[in-house]
Design a protein around this motif. Structure first.
Motif, PDB file in Angstrom:
ATOM      1  N   THR A 282     -14.304  14.430  22.873  1.00  0.00           N
ATOM      2  CA  THR A 282     -13.200  14.820  21.991  1.00  0.00           C
ATOM      3  C   THR A 282     -11.860  14.287  22.494  1.00  0.00           C
ATOM      4  O   THR A 282     -10.825  14.591  21.929  1.00  0.00           O
ATOM      5  CB  THR A 282     -13.107  16.345  21.842  1.00  0.00           C
ATOM      6  N   HIS A 283     -11.889  13.513  23.568  1.00  0.00           N
ATOM      7  CA  HIS A 283     -10.647  12.925  24.081  1.00  0.00           C
ATOM      8  C   HIS A 283     -10.841  11.422  24.271  1.00  0.00           C
ATOM      9  O   HIS A 283     -10.682  10.902  25.372  1.00  0.00           O
ATOM     10  CB  HIS A 283     -10.239  13.588  25.396  1.00  0.00           C
ATOM     11  N   VAL A 284     -11.174  10.757  23.199  1.00  0.00           N
ATOM     12  CA  VAL A 284     -11.440   9.324  23.276  1.00  0.00           C
ATOM     13  C   VAL A 284     -10.149   8.551  23.514  1.00  0.00           C
ATOM     14  O   VAL A 284     -10.116   7.583  24.261  1.00  0.00           O
ATOM     15  CB  VAL A 284     -12.117   8.843  21.976  1.00  0.00           C
ATOM     16  N   VAL A 285      -9.077   8.978  22.875  1.00  0.00           N
ATOM     17  CA  VAL A 285      -7.771   8.360  23.120  1.00  0.00           C
ATOM     18  C   VAL A 285      -6.833   9.403  23.711  1.00  0.00           C
ATOM     19  O   VAL A 285      -6.995  10.597  23.475  1.00  0.00           O
ATOM     20  CB  VAL A 285      -7.145   7.785  21.833  1.00  0.00           C
TER      21      VAL A 285
ATOM     22  N   VAL B 290       1.920   1.825  -3.465  1.00  0.00           N
ATOM     23  CA  VAL B 290       0.821   2.356  -4.286  1.00  0.00           C
ATOM     24  C   VAL B 290       0.698   3.868  -4.090  1.00  0.00           C
ATOM     25  O   VAL B 290       0.495   4.619  -5.043  1.00  0.00           O
ATOM     26  CB  VAL B 290      -0.510   1.653  -3.915  1.00  0.00           C
ATOM     27  N   GLU B 291       0.838   4.302  -2.828  1.00  0.00           N
ATOM     28  CA  GLU B 291       0.650   5.728  -2.522  1.00  0.00           C
ATOM     29  C   GLU B 291       1.974   6.511  -2.505  1.00  0.00           C
ATOM     30  O   GLU B 291       1.970   7.697  -2.193  1.00  0.00           O
ATOM     31  CB  GLU B 291      -0.063   5.887  -1.175  1.00  0.00           C
ATOM     32  N   ARG B 292       3.056   5.797  -2.820  1.00  0.00           N
ATOM     33  CA  ARG B 292       4.384   6.430  -2.854  1.00  0.00           C
ATOM     34  C   ARG B 292       4.697   7.158  -1.546  1.00  0.00           C
ATOM     35  O   ARG B 292       5.096   8.331  -1.542  1.00  0.00           O
ATOM     36  CB  ARG B 292       4.480   7.389  -4.037  1.00  0.00           C
ATOM     37  N   LEU B 293       4.479   6.465  -0.431  1.00  0.00           N
ATOM     38  CA  LEU B 293       4.749   7.055   0.881  1.00  0.00           C
ATOM     39  C   LEU B 293       6.218   6.876   1.228  1.00  0.00           C
ATOM     40  O   LEU B 293       6.816   5.841   0.913  1.00  0.00           O
ATOM     41  CB  LEU B 293       3.878   6.385   1.950  1.00  0.00           C
TER      42      LEU B 293
ATOM     43  N   LEU C 283       0.829  -1.213   0.000  1.00  0.00           N
ATOM     44  CA  LEU C 283       0.000   0.000   0.000  1.00  0.00           C
ATOM     45  C   LEU C 283       0.863   1.262   0.000  1.00  0.00           C
ATOM     46  O   LEU C 283       0.533   2.247  -0.668  1.00  0.00           O
ATOM     47  CB  LEU C 283      -0.937  -0.005   1.217  1.00  0.00           C
TER      48      LEU C 283
ATOM     49  N   LEU D 203      -5.946   2.177   2.061  1.00  0.00           N
ATOM     50  CA  LEU D 203      -5.244   3.345   1.516  1.00  0.00           C
ATOM     51  C   LEU D 203      -5.544   4.592   2.345  1.00  0.00           C
ATOM     52  O   LEU D 203      -6.632   4.722   2.916  1.00  0.00           O
ATOM     53  CB  LEU D 203      -5.660   3.587   0.063  1.00  0.00           C
TER      54      LEU D 203
ATOM     55  N   ARG E  92     -19.243   1.890  11.446  1.00  0.00           N
ATOM     56  CA  ARG E  92     -18.158   2.021  10.477  1.00  0.00           C
ATOM     57  C   ARG E  92     -17.499   0.706  10.083  1.00  0.00           C
ATOM     58  O   ARG E  92     -16.677   0.683   9.184  1.00  0.00           O
ATOM     59  CB  ARG E  92     -17.091   2.973  11.037  1.00  0.00           C
TER      60      ARG E  92
ATOM     61  N   ARG F 299     -10.681  15.113  15.993  1.00  0.00           N
ATOM     62  CA  ARG F 299     -11.363  14.800  17.247  1.00  0.00           C
ATOM     63  C   ARG F 299     -12.866  15.057  17.130  1.00  0.00           C
ATOM     64  O   ARG F 299     -13.700  14.245  17.519  1.00  0.00           O
ATOM     65  CB  ARG F 299     -10.804  15.663  18.384  1.00  0.00           C
ATOM     66  N   ARG F 300     -13.211  16.239  16.570  1.00  0.00           N
ATOM     67  CA  ARG F 300     -14.626  16.588  16.435  1.00  0.00           C
ATOM     68  C   ARG F 300     -15.283  15.791  15.306  1.00  0.00           C
ATOM     69  O   ARG F 300     -16.481  15.584  15.306  1.00  0.00           O
ATOM     70  CB  ARG F 300     -14.776  18.097  16.223  1.00  0.00           C
TER      71      ARG F 300
ATOM     72  N   PHE G 281     -19.418   3.454  17.198  1.00  0.00           N
ATOM     73  CA  PHE G 281     -18.466   3.682  16.102  1.00  0.00           C
ATOM     74  C   PHE G 281     -18.272   2.409  15.276  1.00  0.00           C
ATOM     75  O   PHE G 281     -18.324   2.433  14.045  1.00  0.00           O
ATOM     76  CB  PHE G 281     -17.133   4.154  16.692  1.00  0.00           C
TER      77      PHE G 281
ATOM     78  N   THR H 207     -19.247  11.453  14.096  1.00  0.00           N
ATOM     79  CA  THR H 207     -19.542  10.048  13.807  1.00  0.00           C
ATOM     80  C   THR H 207     -20.224   9.376  14.992  1.00  0.00           C
ATOM     81  O   THR H 207     -21.239   8.702  14.838  1.00  0.00           O
ATOM     82  CB  THR H 207     -18.247   9.285  13.465  1.00  0.00           C
ATOM     83  N   ALA H 208     -19.657   9.577  16.181  1.00  0.00           N
ATOM     84  CA  ALA H 208     -20.168   8.876  17.358  1.00  0.00           C
ATOM     85  C   ALA H 208     -21.553   9.371  17.756  1.00  0.00           C
ATOM     86  O   ALA H 208     -22.394   8.587  18.179  1.00  0.00           O
ATOM     87  CB  ALA H 208     -19.196   9.037  18.526  1.00  0.00           C
TER      88      ALA H 208
ATOM     89  N   ARG I  99      -5.138   7.796   0.961  1.00  0.00           N
ATOM     90  CA  ARG I  99      -5.839   8.703   0.025  1.00  0.00           C
ATOM     91  C   ARG I  99      -6.839   7.872  -0.785  1.00  0.00           C
ATOM     92  O   ARG I  99      -6.436   7.082  -1.630  1.00  0.00           O
ATOM     93  CB  ARG I  99      -4.814   9.385  -0.888  1.00  0.00           C
TER      94      ARG I  99
ATOM     95  N   PHE J 125     -14.655  12.648  14.863  1.00  0.00           N
ATOM     96  CA  PHE J 125     -15.071  11.443  15.579  1.00  0.00           C
ATOM     97  C   PHE J 125     -16.371  11.717  16.330  1.00  0.00           C
ATOM     98  O   PHE J 125     -17.270  10.877  16.381  1.00  0.00           O
ATOM     99  CB  PHE J 125     -13.978  11.006  16.564  1.00  0.00           C
ATOM    100  N   LEU J 126     -16.466  12.929  16.894  1.00  0.00           N
ATOM    101  CA  LEU J 126     -17.677  13.319  17.629  1.00  0.00           C
ATOM    102  C   LEU J 126     -18.898  13.260  16.711  1.00  0.00           C
ATOM    103  O   LEU J 126     -19.952  12.737  17.088  1.00  0.00           O
ATOM    104  CB  LEU J 126     -17.487  14.746  18.158  1.00  0.00           C
TER     105      LEU J 126
ATOM    106  N   ARG K 104     -17.878  -3.648   9.232  1.00  0.00           N
ATOM    107  CA  ARG K 104     -18.872  -4.632   8.783  1.00  0.00           C
ATOM    108  C   ARG K 104     -18.540  -6.039   9.247  1.00  0.00           C
ATOM    109  O   ARG K 104     -19.406  -6.883   9.362  1.00  0.00           O
ATOM    110  CB  ARG K 104     -18.952  -4.623   7.252  1.00  0.00           C
ATOM    111  N   GLU K 105     -17.246  -6.300   9.494  1.00  0.00           N
ATOM    112  CA  GLU K 105     -16.852  -7.659   9.839  1.00  0.00           C
ATOM    113  C   GLU K 105     -17.137  -7.899  11.327  1.00  0.00           C
ATOM    114  O   GLU K 105     -16.861  -7.041  12.171  1.00  0.00           O
ATOM    115  CB  GLU K 105     -15.368  -7.892   9.550  1.00  0.00           C
TER     116      GLU K 105
END
Lengths: 160, 192
Positions: free
Chosen positions: A149-152, A22-25, A19, B34, A100, B123-124, A96, B129-130, B36, B126-127, A102-103
């Motif tokens: 806003t501080h989940v992690v 592919v993205e030339r990172l 990958l 990916l 977001r 961060r927001r 979440f 989305t959640a 992008r 995610f907010l 599916r598996e």
């Protein structure tokens, strides 16, 4: 600056390498134990170790050794992000991952990850035990108040 | 058909196309790894949009056959439009207005959250989305079926009700169809 990704799983590393191509990172990936000297860290003093969502995969008893390995490599600093554990993080992770992913395995693991995240106090204790000589910081929010806003949040260490 | 009937039909079609585009996006999102992936997102949204329009063809065909058939019958047999096309439009109009009353507030909330998702920091994002997009995705089937059921109820017409429910099924089928045709695990495991 050189970015190096490390994982024990050769399949994941092969896919990451593909990958990135592919993205030339401008980064590279290696298979192995990140804390084995020479695998990824060649000059500890010029290395910063970072991870996201890794710490909750380690049992609490293994945390001191996790930080001690970084001390032995002499890394300049580390920063490991993980869930700020609590009921709101668990609920947010459920919503979440239902929305977001599916598996079934992702939906299951996403919620479990939030539930088994270590509290800041446990991480601080382990880091101070394992990474003596580092300035350690990690702060949890109030457990029963949602801090959406501080989940992690990271636990950080820099050589004193 | 009156201007208001066209407006209601167009609004429902636009909402269905938007929902199809988002369903196509959801089907493809996170599949490739990916960083992008905008081009892939656009392709997936276009596929979802096309899929929902294709799945709605039987519904649109049924509506047109009913309304135009009634108009032709009314013109030929009854010599006017009162018991023909215009009369057949009325239950569709009632159903469509009720469906819009259910779908528009939901669509407004989702579109506002998407605007926030596009403009805010991670961060927001995610907010958004959640708090909105996640729960919105979870209740979407309920909203789609509730709108169709309410429309069917308001129409007081078996055929109109059946077509409203068929339209709801078509809208809900987009993501499974996209999974099956383009993005599901079995498709991805095949060599490119």
């Amino acid at each position: 600056m050189e970015l190096v990704g490390v994982d024990l799983n050769a399949t994941l590393i092969a896919q990451a390498t593909r990958l990135a191509g592919v993205e030339r990172l401008r980064c590279r990936f290696v298979t192995g134990d990140a804390f084995e000297p020479g695998v990824a860290v060649e000059d500890g003093a010029r290395t910063i170790v970072i991870s996201t969502g890794l710490l909750h995969h380690l049992p609490a008893a293994q945390l001191p050794e996790f930080f001690a390995a970084q001390r032995r490599l002499g890394v300049h600093a580390f920063a490991h992000w993980d869930f700020d554990a609590g009921p709101w993080a668990t609920l947010g992770a459920w919503v979440f991952h239902r929305a977001r992913t599916r598996e079934a395995v992702s939906r299951h693991d996403g919620v479990l990850s939030a539930r088994r995240a270590h509290p800041a106090a446990a991480l601080l204790r382990a880091a101070r035990l394992g990474a003596d000589g580092y300035r350690i910081a990690c702060v949890d929010g109030p457990r029963w108040l949602p801090r959406l806003t501080h989940v992690v949040r990271p636990i950080t260490g820099t050589r004193a | 058909m009156t201007g208001s009937a066209w407006a209601v039909a167009s609004a429902l079609l636009v909402l269905a196309a938007l929902d199809g585009a988002f369903a196509g996006f959801r089907s493809s999102a996170g599949r490739t790894g990916l960083i992008r992936h905008r081009r892939g997102d656009v392709v997936a949204a276009a596929r979802g949009c096309r899929t929902v329009l294709l799945l709605l063809v039987p519904v649109l065909g049924g509506v047109l056959a009913d309304v135009l058939g009634g108009a032709v019958l009314g013109g030929a047999v009854l010599g006017g439009d009162v018991l023909g096309g215009a009369a057949r439009v009325a239950p569709y109009l009632r159903a469509g207005q009720v469906m819009l009353a259910v779908y528009l507030p939901y669509a407004a909330v989702v579109l506002a959250a998407l605007a926030g998702h596009a403009l805010l920091d991670w961060r927001r994002r995610f907010l958004a989305t959640a708090l909105v997009l996640g729960p919105g995705t979870l209740i979407r089937p309920v909203v789609v079926l509730a709108g169709a059921a309410a429309g069917a109820w308001a129409a007081h017409d078996v055929l109109v009700g059946a077509l409203a429910l068929l339209a709801a099924v078509a809208v809900l089928a987009v993501q499974p169809v996209a999974d099956r045709c383009w993005y599901g695990p079995r498709r991805r495991s095949r060599p490119a």
